[in-house]
Write a protein that holds these residues in place. Structure first.
Motif, PDB file in Angstrom:
ATOM      1  N   ARG A 182       0.718  -1.157  -0.079  1.00 30.77           N
ATOM      2  CA  ARG A 182      -0.158  -0.094  -0.173  1.00 30.77           C
ATOM      3  C   ARG A 182       0.814   1.271  -0.003  1.00 30.77           C
ATOM      4  N   ASN A 183       0.157   2.419  -0.385  1.00 31.05           N
ATOM      5  CA  ASN A 183       0.770   3.805  -0.284  1.00 31.05           C
ATOM      6  C   ASN A 183      -0.293   4.424   0.503  1.00 31.05           C
ATOM      7  N   LEU A 184      -0.058   5.019   1.570  1.00 31.14           N
ATOM      8  CA  LEU A 184      -1.014   5.268   2.668  1.00 31.14           C
ATOM      9  C   LEU A 184      -0.611   6.867   2.989  1.00 31.14           C
ATOM     10  N   GLY A 185      -0.013   7.607   1.978  1.00 32.88           N
ATOM     11  CA  GLY A 185       0.134   8.860   2.134  1.00 32.88           C
ATOM     12  C   GLY A 185       1.272   9.530   2.678  1.00 32.88           C
ATOM     13  N   PRO A 186       1.390  10.096   3.967  1.00 37.13           N
ATOM     14  CA  PRO A 186       2.581  10.680   4.612  1.00 37.13           C
ATOM     15  C   PRO A 186       3.535   9.873   4.853  1.00 37.13           C
ATOM     16  N   VAL A 187       4.922   9.851   4.227  1.00 40.32           N
ATOM     17  CA  VAL A 187       6.017   9.146   4.787  1.00 40.32           C
ATOM     18  C   VAL A 187       6.297   8.801   6.296  1.00 40.32           C
ATOM     19  N   SER A 188       6.131   9.869   6.990  1.00 44.80           N
ATOM     20  CA  SER A 188       6.501   9.626   8.549  1.00 44.80           C
ATOM     21  C   SER A 188       5.443   9.031   9.219  1.00 44.80           C
ATOM     22  N   TRP A 189       4.305   9.240   8.711  1.00 44.88           N
ATOM     23  CA  TRP A 189       2.952   8.680   9.423  1.00 44.88           C
ATOM     24  C   TRP A 189       3.021   6.839   9.036  1.00 44.88           C
ATOM     25  N   GLN A 190       3.371   6.695   7.904  1.00 43.31           N
ATOM     26  CA  GLN A 190       3.613   5.122   7.463  1.00 43.31           C
ATOM     27  C   GLN A 190       4.753   4.557   8.521  1.00 43.31           C
ATOM     28  N   ILE A 191       6.037   5.345   8.513  1.00 44.26           N
ATOM     29  CA  ILE A 191       6.850   4.787   9.481  1.00 44.26           C
ATOM     30  C   ILE A 191       6.592   4.449  10.892  1.00 44.26           C
ATOM     31  N   ALA A 192       5.617   5.427  11.321  1.00 46.52           N
ATOM     32  CA  ALA A 192       5.016   5.269  12.573  1.00 46.52           C
ATOM     33  C   ALA A 192       4.166   4.077  12.719  1.00 46.52           C
ATOM     34  N   ASP A 193       3.573   3.874  11.633  1.00 49.78           N
ATOM     35  CA  ASP A 193       2.508   2.795  11.730  1.00 49.78           C
ATOM     36  C   ASP A 193       3.282   1.410  11.691  1.00 49.78           C
ATOM     37  N   GLY A 206      15.423   7.048  -2.905  1.00 46.17           N
ATOM     38  CA  GLY A 206      15.707   8.332  -3.066  1.00 46.17           C
ATOM     39  C   GLY A 206      15.938   9.074  -1.548  1.00 46.17           C
ATOM     40  N   ARG A 207      16.632  10.133  -1.628  1.00 43.03           N
ATOM     41  CA  ARG A 207      16.937  10.839  -0.371  1.00 43.03           C
ATOM     42  C   ARG A 207      15.731  11.717  -0.035  1.00 43.03           C
ATOM     43  N   ASP A 208      15.171  11.303   1.205  1.00 41.89           N
ATOM     44  CA  ASP A 208      14.310  12.223   1.642  1.00 41.89           C
ATOM     45  C   ASP A 208      14.219  12.643   3.150  1.00 41.89           C
ATOM     46  N   ASP A 209      15.370  13.086   3.806  1.00 39.28           N
ATOM     47  CA  ASP A 209      15.532  13.200   4.898  1.00 39.28           C
ATOM     48  C   ASP A 209      14.458  13.976   5.667  1.00 39.28           C
ATOM     49  N   ALA A 210      13.925  15.253   5.199  1.00 37.15           N
ATOM     50  CA  ALA A 210      12.959  15.814   5.867  1.00 37.15           C
ATOM     51  C   ALA A 210      11.800  15.105   6.295  1.00 37.15           C
ATOM     52  N   ASN A 211      11.239  14.103   5.592  1.00 37.14           N
ATOM     53  CA  ASN A 211      10.225  13.182   5.883  1.00 37.14           C
ATOM     54  C   ASN A 211      10.509  12.173   6.446  1.00 37.14           C
ATOM     55  N   LEU A 212      11.633  11.761   6.701  1.00 36.17           N
ATOM     56  CA  LEU A 212      12.235  10.502   7.152  1.00 36.17           C
ATOM     57  C   LEU A 212      12.861  10.514   8.640  1.00 36.17           C
ATOM     58  N   LEU A 213      13.233  11.820   9.187  1.00 34.03           N
ATOM     59  CA  LEU A 213      13.869  11.973  10.263  1.00 34.03           C
ATOM     60  C   LEU A 213      12.984  11.635  11.675  1.00 34.03           C
ATOM     61  N   ALA A 214      11.989  12.245  11.631  1.00 34.20           N
ATOM     62  CA  ALA A 214      11.045  12.075  12.767  1.00 34.20           C
ATOM     63  C   ALA A 214      10.435  10.697  12.929  1.00 34.20           C
ATOM     64  N   GLY A 215       9.797   9.904  11.662  1.00 40.33           N
ATOM     65  CA  GLY A 215       9.384   8.767  11.798  1.00 40.33           C
ATOM     66  C   GLY A 215      10.559   7.700  12.177  1.00 40.33           C
ATOM     67  N   ALA A 216      11.982   7.933  11.519  1.00 40.15           N
ATOM     68  CA  ALA A 216      12.934   6.938  11.768  1.00 40.15           C
ATOM     69  C   ALA A 216      13.099   6.902  13.235  1.00 40.15           C
ATOM     70  N   LEU A 217      12.996   8.276  14.130  1.00 43.59           N
ATOM     71  CA  LEU A 217      13.172   8.101  15.429  1.00 43.59           C
ATOM     72  C   LEU A 217      12.197   7.103  16.191  1.00 43.59           C
ATOM     73  N   ILE A 218      11.270   7.546  15.866  1.00 49.37           N
ATOM     74  CA  ILE A 218      10.048   6.610  16.453  1.00 49.37           C
ATOM     75  C   ILE A 218      10.143   5.200  16.266  1.00 49.37           C
ATOM     76  N   ALA A 219      10.387   4.962  15.134  1.00 49.22           N
ATOM     77  CA  ALA A 219      10.633   3.526  14.864  1.00 49.22           C
ATOM     78  C   ALA A 219      11.696   2.758  15.526  1.00 49.22           C
ATOM     79  N   ARG A 220      12.946   3.518  15.647  1.00 49.56           N
ATOM     80  CA  ARG A 220      14.058   2.949  16.371  1.00 49.56           C
ATOM     81  C   ARG A 220      13.629   2.982  17.724  1.00 49.56           C
ATOM     82  N   GLU A 221      12.973   3.945  18.352  1.00 53.09           N
ATOM     83  CA  GLU A 221      12.715   4.009  19.633  1.00 53.09           C
ATOM     84  C   GLU A 221      11.601   2.804  20.004  1.00 53.09           C
TER      85      GLU A 221
END
Length: 263
Positions: A182-193, A206-221
């Protein structure tokens, strides 16, 4: 850090209310019209976030002032008032407010707020990840054949670019290996899901730091495995991103890289 997360949460929720309550303009059907319409709703929300966050971290700069490039040292605010702006403008529910505080190129605090769902995800480095104050964790078991995974298109790709080619190849490889993509819209929220076990994986070329940084931390934690598409720990500046529960990460990475092009 708790006080900082509380202030970030309040700012994200206030921006979300502003966006929900503001009249939504017609999205426009040309790129020029789309950009102008986006600016008309994004600029006021981004300005509100800057007012609320300015001064919370005295040495923090704004990513916009650095052309979104992150310095090797120092604190930077990376915000996206409407992650999923295209969906927002079309009246779809798949969008959120995204905030990340980054220090020395690593995210240290993150808040995602979905005004439509009324949910807020938060994380601080070393303090775990939460949704509405409740800890979240990724799926602890499962097999790839039963997985529901998601992906995003490469951000602002050039025609014929490596990211476009690899994204198409990887999708063809993964579709028969999982239950659904699926593609459910915002990158950050999909990572949080993925972090919360609602999804079983997410990848993007592709490089997408602005959309990945917040989700990456949530996923790691939360305990998810967060890497680039070579399987190395993800860092800002990487040309690809993959997050999945530890039990599925290796199998999903193998599926993604099956038949990968040599460059």
């Amino acid at each position: 850090m708790n006080d900082l997360l509380s202030a970030m949460t309040a700012a994200a929720q206030e921006a979300g209310r502003l966006l929900l309550e503001s009249p939504r303009p017609a999205p426009g059907r040309t790129m020029d019209a789309l950009r102008a319409t986006f600016a008309s709703v994004d600029d006021p929300a981004a300005a509100l976030l800057r007012r609320r966050l300015d001064g919370l971290v005295p040495d923090a700069r704004w990513a916009g002032e650095l052309d979104t490039e992150l310095p090797e040292k120092g604190a930077v605010w990376v915000i996206d008032a409407i992650d999923g702006a295209v969906q927002y403008l079309r009246g779809l529910p798949h969008w959120c407010v995204s905030l990340a505080l980054v220090r020395d190129r690593e995210p240290v605090a993150a808040v995602l707020h979905s005004p439509v769902l009324g949910e807020t995800c938060t994380a601080a480095r070393g303090a775990g990840a939460h949704r509405d104050g409740v800890p979240v964790v990724p799926a602890a078991e499962g097999e790839l054949a039963a997985a529901i995974v998601a992906t995003g298109q490469p951000p602002f790709p050039a025609p014929g670019s490596r990211a476009v080619t690899e994204a198409g190849r990887a999708l063809s490889a993964v579709v028969p290996a999982v239950a659904a993509v699926r593609n459910l819209g915002p990158v950050s929220w999909q990572i949080a899901d993925v972090a919360a076990g609602r999804l079983d994986g997410f990848w993007e070329y592709g490089r997408d730091d602005a959309n990945l940084l917040a989700g990456a931390l949530i996923a790691r934690e939360a305990g998810a495995t967060v890497t680039d598409l070579d399987g190395n720990p993800w860092r800002a500046g990487a040309s690809g991103f993959l997050v999945a529960p530890p039990v599925l990460h290796g199998d999903l990475l193998e599926a993604l890289t099956a038949g990968a092009a040599t460059w």
